[in-house]
Design a protein around this motif. Sequence first.
Motif, PDB file in Angstrom:
ATOM      1  N   ASN A 283      46.074  36.973  40.178  1.00 49.06           N
ATOM      2  CA  ASN A 283      45.598  36.270  41.364  1.00 49.06           C
ATOM      3  C   ASN A 283      46.601  36.376  42.504  1.00 49.06           C
ATOM      4  OD1 ASN A 283      43.287  35.419  40.012  1.00 49.06           O
ATOM      5  ND2 ASN A 283      44.313  33.575  39.230  1.00 49.06           N
ATOM      6  N   PHE A 284      46.110  36.140  43.714  1.00 53.21           N
ATOM      7  CA  PHE A 284      46.961  36.183  44.901  1.00 53.21           C
ATOM      8  C   PHE A 284      48.118  35.198  44.780  1.00 53.21           C
ATOM      9  CE2 PHE A 284      48.059  34.934  49.238  1.00 53.21           C
ATOM     10  CZ  PHE A 284      48.248  36.165  49.835  1.00 53.21           C
ATOM     11  N   LYS A 347      44.486  40.711  42.972  1.00 49.99           N
ATOM     12  CA  LYS A 347      43.056  40.511  43.241  1.00 49.99           C
ATOM     13  C   LYS A 347      42.877  39.658  44.496  1.00 49.99           C
ATOM     14  CE  LYS A 347      40.892  37.885  40.381  1.00 49.99           C
ATOM     15  NZ  LYS A 347      40.206  37.387  39.162  1.00 49.99           N
ATOM     16  N   THR A 348      42.255  40.228  45.504  1.00 50.11           N
ATOM     17  CA  THR A 348      41.972  39.493  46.745  1.00 50.11           C
ATOM     18  C   THR A 348      40.653  38.733  46.583  1.00 50.11           C
ATOM     19  OG1 THR A 348      43.082  41.201  48.045  1.00 50.11           O
ATOM     20  CG2 THR A 348      41.602  39.702  49.226  1.00 50.11           C
ATOM     21  N   PRO A 349      40.653  37.427  46.797  1.00 46.19           N
ATOM     22  CA  PRO A 349      39.416  36.643  46.631  1.00 46.19           C
ATOM     23  C   PRO A 349      38.363  37.026  47.683  1.00 46.19           C
ATOM     24  CG  PRO A 349      41.146  35.302  47.593  1.00 46.19           C
ATOM     25  CD  PRO A 349      41.789  36.584  47.189  1.00 46.19           C
ATOM     26  N   LYS A 350      37.141  37.185  47.225  1.00 43.21           N
ATOM     27  CA  LYS A 350      36.053  37.571  48.127  1.00 43.21           C
ATOM     28  C   LYS A 350      35.222  36.357  48.588  1.00 43.21           C
ATOM     29  CE  LYS A 350      35.686  42.265  46.249  1.00 43.21           C
ATOM     30  NZ  LYS A 350      34.802  43.252  45.601  1.00 43.21           N
ATOM     31  N   LYS A 355      37.464  24.172  50.462  1.00 44.73           N
ATOM     32  CA  LYS A 355      38.840  23.710  50.263  1.00 44.73           C
ATOM     33  C   LYS A 355      39.818  24.882  50.279  1.00 44.73           C
ATOM     34  CE  LYS A 355      41.692  20.871  47.222  1.00 44.73           C
ATOM     35  NZ  LYS A 355      41.745  20.047  45.984  1.00 44.73           N
ATOM     36  N   GLN A 356      39.403  25.992  49.632  1.00 42.26           N
ATOM     37  CA  GLN A 356      40.276  27.169  49.605  1.00 42.26           C
ATOM     38  C   GLN A 356      40.471  27.752  51.000  1.00 42.26           C
ATOM     39  OE1 GLN A 356      38.045  29.440  46.744  1.00 42.26           O
ATOM     40  NE2 GLN A 356      39.450  28.919  45.042  1.00 42.26           N
ATOM     41  N   LYS A 357      39.404  27.732  51.773  1.00 43.75           N
ATOM     42  CA  LYS A 357      39.499  28.233  53.146  1.00 43.75           C
ATOM     43  C   LYS A 357      40.469  27.402  53.963  1.00 43.75           C
ATOM     44  CE  LYS A 357      34.958  30.447  53.540  1.00 43.75           C
ATOM     45  NZ  LYS A 357      33.665  30.432  54.252  1.00 43.75           N
TER      46      LYS A 357
END
Length: 368
Positions: A283-284, A347-350, A355-357
Amino acid sequence: MDYYEVLGVTKSASQEEIKKAFHKLAHKHHPDKGGDEKKFKEINEAYQVLSDKQKRAQYDQYGRVFESGQPGGDGSGFNWAWGNRPGGDVEFDMGDLGDVFEQFFGGGFDGGRRATKKDARKGKDIQVDIEINLERTLKESVEKVELAKQVTCHRCSGAGAEPGSKIKECFSCRGTGQVQQVKKTVFGSYTNLATCPECKGEGTIPEKPCNVCKGEGRTKGTETIEIHIPAGIDTNQVIRIDGKGEAGRKQAKAGNLFARIFIKQHPVFERRGDDLFTQKEVNFSQAALGDEIEMKTLEGTNILLEIPEGTESGKVLRISGKGIPHFAGPSWGNPGKGNLYIELKVKTPKRLSRKQKEIFEKLKEEGI
């Protein structure tokens, strides 16, 4: 076939150069090491001629070697055709003699090379292909194969005679395995030594042939053979099992079995020599902050993989001793292993939750 070309030497090559060339090529093409059997025979044939001074001189002059004492010869080591001698008015290509004699005698002329009784009776070699999983290269294993082939006759135990009956000398050839054939042509009569048709060149015949194998000493059958596959073996390596080819005629030596190994492609690990290569997604946040994650090896065990802080995509980690065992043949103890190389893919989240934003917006404000 040019013997000099086969050995890769010039016509002016010394005996030492010829010998060195032969040893180098024989080592490279030996069937026991997975080489080409046909090529190996050509190399051996070329060396047998060029390593002998007399044969080499014959070959240089006539392009062929003729042994002394053959039918039609004059004791000088050559077979002359119809009175045409060197220095005469009529030239004759000695290289064509084999074709001429083959036409007259049905292949009886062999340029001085005659197969022995033992060679003629020897069983043929067999080659099989075996495909195994990559996991099986980690340790020695056994593969069972069932072969349909010529096997030793169970009734006569390979002798070719009914139990209790005797083996006697062939009456036709007096035990020599060869008979003389006199053939008349437009050029005159020629005497040729041929394989005895009565005993097939063996010199003996049973008083009463075996009822099962009809005197052959072998029959068609099947045999299950265990092939021991050493750890670390790779694609195209060949295992030789002596005496497990076709059974020979009348208790003659059996052929050998050659098993060529092929390794199936693995969905996760790629083999390069004795090393293994694979990829692992992180993960990032794991790449940025560092982490410890579990990963399964080819052996099936889990290892703890430490992700360094600030890892970039494409970074390769090395785990020593988690590759393929170094190939050293069976029963060589622990020869050591290659390494496992892991390429990390960040891995870049798509798709991000609200909340993540919000978190990433704050990180963006911080210049991350």
